[in-house]
Design an enzyme around this catalytic site. Sequence first.
Site, PDB file in Angstrom:
ATOM      1  N   HIS A 305       0.845  -1.186   0.000  1.00 51.17           N
ATOM      2  CA  HIS A 305       0.000   0.000   0.000  1.00 51.17           C
ATOM      3  C   HIS A 305       0.878   1.233   0.000  1.00 51.17           C
ATOM      4  O   HIS A 305       1.931   1.243   0.634  1.00 51.17           O
ATOM      5  CB  HIS A 305      -0.902   0.001   1.249  1.00 51.17           C
ATOM      6  CG  HIS A 305      -2.075   0.912   1.116  1.00 51.17           C
ATOM      7  ND1 HIS A 305      -1.979   2.256   1.339  1.00 51.17           N
ATOM      8  CD2 HIS A 305      -3.348   0.672   0.740  1.00 51.17           C
ATOM      9  CE1 HIS A 305      -3.161   2.801   1.126  1.00 51.17           C
ATOM     10  NE2 HIS A 305      -4.015   1.869   0.757  1.00 51.17           N
ATOM     11  N   ASP A 362      -7.916  -5.188   0.026  1.00 50.96           N
ATOM     12  CA  ASP A 362      -8.426  -6.033  -1.059  1.00 50.96           C
ATOM     13  C   ASP A 362      -8.067  -7.501  -0.909  1.00 50.96           C
ATOM     14  O   ASP A 362      -8.492  -8.322  -1.716  1.00 50.96           O
ATOM     15  CB  ASP A 362      -7.876  -5.525  -2.410  1.00 50.96           C
ATOM     16  CG  ASP A 362      -8.553  -4.236  -2.833  1.00 50.96           C
ATOM     17  OD1 ASP A 362      -9.771  -4.132  -2.629  1.00 50.96           O
ATOM     18  OD2 ASP A 362      -7.865  -3.347  -3.334  1.00 50.96           O
TER      19      ASP A 362
HETATM   20  N1  ACO Z   1       4.134  -7.494  -4.678  1.00 53.22           N
HETATM   21  C1  ACO Z   1       5.480  -7.471  -4.847  1.00 53.22           C
HETATM   22  N2  ACO Z   1       6.235  -6.362  -4.685  1.00 53.22           N
HETATM   23  C2  ACO Z   1       5.617  -5.231  -4.346  1.00 53.22           C
HETATM   24  C3  ACO Z   1       4.221  -5.174  -4.142  1.00 53.22           C
HETATM   25  C4  ACO Z   1       3.477  -6.368  -4.320  1.00 53.22           C
HETATM   26  N3  ACO Z   1       2.150  -6.380  -4.152  1.00 53.22           N
HETATM   27  N4  ACO Z   1       3.860  -3.917  -3.813  1.00 53.22           N
HETATM   28  C5  ACO Z   1       4.995  -3.191  -3.820  1.00 53.22           C
HETATM   29  N5  ACO Z   1       6.052  -3.979  -4.127  1.00 53.22           N
HETATM   30  C6  ACO Z   1       7.460  -3.593  -4.160  1.00 53.22           C
HETATM   31  C7  ACO Z   1       7.775  -2.750  -5.394  1.00 53.22           C
HETATM   32  O1  ACO Z   1       8.163  -3.564  -6.493  1.00 53.22           O
HETATM   33  C8  ACO Z   1       8.909  -1.900  -4.880  1.00 53.22           C
HETATM   34  O2  ACO Z   1      10.080  -2.705  -4.857  1.00 53.22           O
HETATM   35  P1  ACO Z   1      11.535  -2.015  -5.103  1.00 53.22           P
HETATM   36  O3  ACO Z   1      11.715  -1.043  -3.980  1.00 53.22           O
HETATM   37  O4  ACO Z   1      12.486  -3.147  -5.078  1.00 53.22           O
HETATM   38  O5  ACO Z   1      11.432  -1.350  -6.442  1.00 53.22           O
HETATM   39  C9  ACO Z   1       8.530  -1.635  -3.410  1.00 53.22           C
HETATM   40  O6  ACO Z   1       7.702  -2.746  -3.043  1.00 53.22           O
HETATM   41  C10 ACO Z   1       7.756  -0.354  -3.208  1.00 53.22           C
HETATM   42  O7  ACO Z   1       6.639  -0.378  -4.089  1.00 53.22           O
HETATM   43  P2  ACO Z   1       6.032   0.885  -4.794  1.00 53.22           P
HETATM   44  O8  ACO Z   1       5.643   0.538  -6.196  1.00 53.22           O
HETATM   45  O9  ACO Z   1       6.935   2.068  -4.646  1.00 53.22           O
HETATM   46  O10 ACO Z   1       4.751   1.119  -3.950  1.00 53.22           O
HETATM   47  P3  ACO Z   1       3.585   2.062  -4.356  1.00 53.22           P
HETATM   48  O11 ACO Z   1       3.248   2.822  -3.148  1.00 53.22           O
HETATM   49  O12 ACO Z   1       3.921   2.842  -5.565  1.00 53.22           O
HETATM   50  O13 ACO Z   1       2.410   1.068  -4.781  1.00 53.22           O
HETATM   51  C11 ACO Z   1       0.591  -0.402  -4.649  1.00 53.22           C
HETATM   52  C12 ACO Z   1       1.389   0.698  -3.941  1.00 53.22           C
HETATM   53  C13 ACO Z   1       0.166   0.087  -6.054  1.00 53.22           C
HETATM   54  C14 ACO Z   1      -0.666  -0.675  -3.851  1.00 53.22           C
HETATM   55  C15 ACO Z   1       1.467  -1.655  -4.764  1.00 53.22           C
HETATM   56  O14 ACO Z   1       1.823  -2.109  -3.485  1.00 53.22           O
HETATM   57  C16 ACO Z   1       0.793  -2.758  -5.580  1.00 53.22           C
HETATM   58  O15 ACO Z   1       0.889  -2.772  -6.802  1.00 53.22           O
HETATM   59  N6  ACO Z   1       0.098  -3.725  -4.885  1.00 53.22           N
HETATM   60  C17 ACO Z   1      -0.636  -4.761  -5.567  1.00 53.22           C
HETATM   61  C18 ACO Z   1      -1.972  -4.234  -6.058  1.00 53.22           C
HETATM   62  C19 ACO Z   1      -2.934  -3.999  -4.920  1.00 53.22           C
HETATM   63  O16 ACO Z   1      -3.117  -4.817  -4.047  1.00 53.22           O
HETATM   64  N7  ACO Z   1      -3.586  -2.827  -4.972  1.00 53.22           N
HETATM   65  C20 ACO Z   1      -4.598  -2.441  -3.989  1.00 53.22           C
HETATM   66  C21 ACO Z   1      -4.092  -1.332  -3.138  1.00 53.22           C
HETATM   67  S1  ACO Z   1      -5.230  -0.907  -1.886  1.00 53.22           S
HETATM   68  C22 ACO Z   1      -6.400  -0.027  -2.672  1.00 53.22           C
HETATM   69  O17 ACO Z   1      -6.230   0.580  -3.686  1.00 53.22           O
HETATM   70  C23 ACO Z   1      -7.682  -0.029  -2.072  1.00 53.22           C
END
Ligand code: ACO
Length: 434
Positions: A305, A362
């Site tokens: 998140h 989610d």
């Molecule tokens: N699985 C694997 N790796 C992940 C995940 C994940 N679900 N989420 C983040 N990471 C990793 C990224 O690859 C990144 O790694 P790095 O530092 O080596 O590059 C690090 O964690 C930080 O991630 P960001 O992309 O900077 O996080 P951001 O805040 O931009 O994204 C998000 C948040 C979009 C929710 C992300 O965690 C994601 O894609 N999750 C899966 C989709 C999801 O569950 N979305 C629902 C969110 S809740 C909502 O909207 C109600």
Amino acid sequence: MKDITLKIDNKEFKFPVVIGTENEKGIDISKLRAETGYITLDPGYANTGSCESSITYTNGEKGILRYRGIPIEELAQHSDFIEVANLLIWGTLPTKVMRKRFTDLLTNNALLHEGLKHHFEGFPFDAHPMAMLSAMVNALSCYHPVLALPHSSREIEKAAAILISKIRTITAFSYKMSRGEPFIYPKPEFSYVENLLYMMFSLPHEPYEVRPEVKRAVDLILILHADHEQNCSTSTVRMVASSGANLFASISAGIAALWGHLHGGASQAAIEMLEEIHSGKMDVKQYIKMAKDKKNSFRLMGFGHRVYKNYDPRARILKKLSRNVFKVLKYKDHLLDIALELEEIALNDPYFIERKLYPNVDFYSGLIYRAIGVPKNMFPVFFAIGRLPGWIAHWKEATDINRLQIARPRQIYTGPAKQSYVPMDKRSAAISKN
Ligand code: ACO
């Protein structure tokens, strides 16, 4: 608090610090470009406060979520969705009189104009319900042109009731349409959630009996989704509203933003992931490996998140709720066991620990929907019903005459420097160069 000093080319510039109720600190850079010629660059806006807001407080490090100051855990225990909607939109819990008036408005606005109902006939039977929802909510502007741009408190209350009541009818009707079943009309004596389930799952010869535990579970899910400050869809609503666009159009845009798999579409994606593991195509460890592989764009759905770097408080409540619902319904779902295993492995894996990735709202919501019989493509629609009061509250706050300002970010241009127009007969060489 003192100003923050920024030093550029040996010149010092001072910018005021803004401090929120919970001691959140921001640097007010609204004069940055005018004074220095610089802008800030923050793709994804992870460090950008787009507004001051008095609606919802989150603290991702501590796992805190409060609506108008009230902790989500207290609201989940004592309140219901319609009360929470009032709290978010008006800033206070409703009195008995306010509650009764709003409930009456919901009842009186539950039906769709016959003209609007005919819009369903224009969609293919397998249309995605989020596409229908976004279109139908936008179409409300045509049926309620005056209330689309509400000004007085009474107009806002009426417009909010139209939206909150009709989104439920649109949801149920789009479900019925996808199944080729006749529309079922709401009953005035039923509560908000009862009517949603009744309209979805009843047949003319077989009324659906809404179990109190199921009603409570859906109510709770809606409360947990009701607002989450400047998330993607809410920021979209505020951005669209900032141009002067009407309430229905702004919320229609928010629904489109919510649809994406990184936002409200994640609950559907999370269940599809669990289904794939269950089918034996992939196992839990392969999924974890794929999520950690930087060459693969796959992410563990329902994990991570932007704000929460701790367990999402909503996921904690939903995890417990899923167990209760399964018990009451005597429902067994292997996907729950897989979800628990996935969580256990991820929470003990250095990749997820270092990045502070926990289950989000989610991860468990889809399991509850499945138990109730809500199909996967309707998960984001339920999310939209829940998020609607938050969107309305933010639209109201963003269009306040004292703060209305069109949202228009800047950019750093990285395209070609000035070049001359190339006539057609001289172009092939230029294209083949690329
Ligand atoms: N699985 C694997 N790796 C992940 C995940 C994940 N679900 N989420 C983040 N990471 C990793 C990224 O690859 C990144 O790694 P790095 O530092 O080596 O590059 C690090 O964690 C930080 O991630 P960001 O992309 O900077 O996080 P951001 O805040 O931009 O994204 C998000 C948040 C979009 C929710 C992300 O965690 C994601 O894609 N999750 C899966 C989709 C999801 O569950 N979305 C629902 C969110 S809740 C909502 O909207 C109600």
